[in-house]
Design a protein around this motif. Structure first.
Motif, PDB file in Angstrom:
ATOM      1  N   ASP A   1      -5.094   0.011  -8.685  1.00  0.00           N
ATOM      2  CA  ASP A   1      -6.575   0.085  -9.238  1.00  0.00           C
ATOM      3  C   ASP A   1      -6.393  -0.307 -10.649  1.00  0.00           C
ATOM      4  OD1 ASP A   1      -7.328   0.637  -6.800  1.00  0.00           O
ATOM      5  OD2 ASP A   1      -7.443   2.779  -7.390  1.00  0.00           O
TER       6      ASP A   1
ATOM      7  N   ASP B   1       2.155   1.785  -3.365  1.00  0.00           N
ATOM      8  CA  ASP B   1       1.276   2.011  -4.291  1.00  0.00           C
ATOM      9  C   ASP B   1       1.004   3.516  -4.022  1.00  0.00           C
ATOM     10  OD1 ASP B   1      -0.666   1.289  -6.494  1.00  0.00           O
ATOM     11  OD2 ASP B   1      -2.244   1.049  -4.752  1.00  0.00           O
ATOM     12  N   GLU B   2       0.924   3.911  -3.008  1.00  0.00           N
ATOM     13  CA  GLU B   2       0.726   5.313  -2.715  1.00  0.00           C
ATOM     14  C   GLU B   2       1.635   6.340  -3.026  1.00  0.00           C
ATOM     15  OE1 GLU B   2      -0.532   6.133   1.308  1.00  0.00           O
ATOM     16  OE2 GLU B   2      -2.506   5.104   0.879  1.00  0.00           O
TER      17      GLU B   2
ATOM     18  N   PRO C   1      -8.252   7.943  -4.232  1.00  0.00           N
ATOM     19  CA  PRO C   1      -7.162   8.981  -3.614  1.00  0.00           C
ATOM     20  C   PRO C   1      -7.697  10.191  -3.196  1.00  0.00           C
ATOM     21  CG  PRO C   1      -6.327   7.818  -5.841  1.00  0.00           C
ATOM     22  CD  PRO C   1      -7.906   7.519  -5.399  1.00  0.00           C
TER      23      PRO C   1
ATOM     24  N   THR D   1       0.997  -1.229  -0.022  1.00  0.00           N
ATOM     25  CA  THR D   1       0.136  -0.130  -0.057  1.00  0.00           C
ATOM     26  C   THR D   1       0.890   1.146  -0.112  1.00  0.00           C
ATOM     27  OG1 THR D   1      -1.687  -1.211   1.290  1.00  0.00           O
ATOM     28  CG2 THR D   1      -1.762   1.245   0.950  1.00  0.00           C
TER      29      THR D   1
ATOM     30  N   HIS E   1      -7.460   7.369  -9.268  1.00  0.00           N
ATOM     31  CA  HIS E   1      -7.260   5.658  -8.968  1.00  0.00           C
ATOM     32  C   HIS E   1      -5.533   5.674  -8.600  1.00  0.00           C
ATOM     33  CE1 HIS E   1     -10.462   3.656 -10.375  1.00  0.00           C
ATOM     34  NE2 HIS E   1     -10.830   4.581 -11.375  1.00  0.00           N
ATOM     35  N   TYR E   2      -5.308   4.787  -7.841  1.00  0.00           N
ATOM     36  CA  TYR E   2      -4.255   4.261  -7.586  1.00  0.00           C
ATOM     37  C   TYR E   2      -3.584   3.516  -8.654  1.00  0.00           C
ATOM     38  CZ  TYR E   2      -5.037   5.646  -2.551  1.00  0.00           C
ATOM     39  OH  TYR E   2      -5.506   6.473  -1.579  1.00  0.00           O
TER      40      TYR E   2
ATOM     41  N   PHE F   1       1.403   6.620  -6.944  1.00  0.00           N
ATOM     42  CA  PHE F   1       0.473   7.503  -7.136  1.00  0.00           C
ATOM     43  C   PHE F   1       0.803   8.691  -7.145  1.00  0.00           C
ATOM     44  CE2 PHE F   1      -2.804  10.517  -5.569  1.00  0.00           C
ATOM     45  CZ  PHE F   1      -3.566  10.476  -6.717  1.00  0.00           C
ATOM     46  N   TYR F   2       1.404   9.163  -5.980  1.00  0.00           N
ATOM     47  CA  TYR F   2       2.091  10.507  -5.784  1.00  0.00           C
ATOM     48  C   TYR F   2       2.857  10.984  -6.889  1.00  0.00           C
ATOM     49  CZ  TYR F   2      -0.256  11.596  -1.227  1.00  0.00           C
ATOM     50  OH  TYR F   2      -0.909  11.897  -0.146  1.00  0.00           O
TER      51      TYR F   2
ATOM     52  N   VAL G   1      -4.862   7.809 -13.033  1.00  0.00           N
ATOM     53  CA  VAL G   1      -3.890   8.074 -11.961  1.00  0.00           C
ATOM     54  C   VAL G   1      -3.527   9.597 -12.282  1.00  0.00           C
ATOM     55  CG1 VAL G   1      -1.564   7.779 -10.941  1.00  0.00           C
ATOM     56  CG2 VAL G   1      -2.986   5.647 -11.937  1.00  0.00           C
TER      57      VAL G   1
END
Length: 169
Positions: free
Chosen positions: A150, A8-9, A84, A5, A146-147, A12-13, A141
């Protein structure tokens, strides 16, 4: 699981921050090509204009989406992963998502389903179809809805359902 996780975050960022202080109109446009209407238009056009593979392409697509949509909704409403833009307080997405949950990405599932059908029936268009489907996923994204996981889950769902529909027909 916590480490996954966090990665993933972090990813994403990194991707989302590429849009900071940028015009996202072309990203929004590209994402909109995955809204669904285009798939029906492609299927009907092929059914009408390409009698050899077009009808079977349309029927495979209709079957695939009849399978994909309920499975997608079941997964999304069972897993209930917040988007997100709903989870991260200081994050302002570039679009308003159509619902609250993010896993799996429906746009990505539908795009990879369509790309897989195109690749099966029209192999010479495979690269274009899969690049387009991948771009749909990335836009989700970039837009902050979405991450990355996802997107991965959506791609797997679309490819899996496409394969099942082709085996049935």
């Amino acid at each position: 699981m916590k480490s996954l996780t966090q990665h993933d975050e972090a990813l994403f960022y990194w991707v989302f921050n590429l849009t900071t202080n940028r015009d996202c109109s072309w990203i929004k446009w590209l994402s909109k090509t995955g809204d669904g209407q285009l798939y029906l238009i492609i299927g009907v056009m092929l059914w009408w204009l390409e009698p050899q593979q077009g009808p079977l392409f349309l029927y495979s697509g209709l079957l695939a989406y009849m399978l994909e949509i309920p499975i997608y909704l079941l997964l999304k409403n069972s897993l209930k992963r917040e988007r997100p833009c709903h989870h991260i307080i200081e994050l302002n997405a570039h679009i308003v998502p159509s619902d609250k949950f993010s896993l799996p990405s429906g746009h990505t599932a539908a795009a990879f389903l369509m790309a897989s059908l195109i690749a099966h029936f029209y192999p010479s268009l495979s690269v274009i179809a899969y690049v387009w489907a991948s771009c749909i996923g990335v836009t989700r994204v970039l837009l902050g809805v979405h991450y990355p996981s996802d997107i991965f889950a959506g791609a797997l769902l679309g490819l899996g359902i496409s394969t099942i529909s082709l085996l049935i027909l």
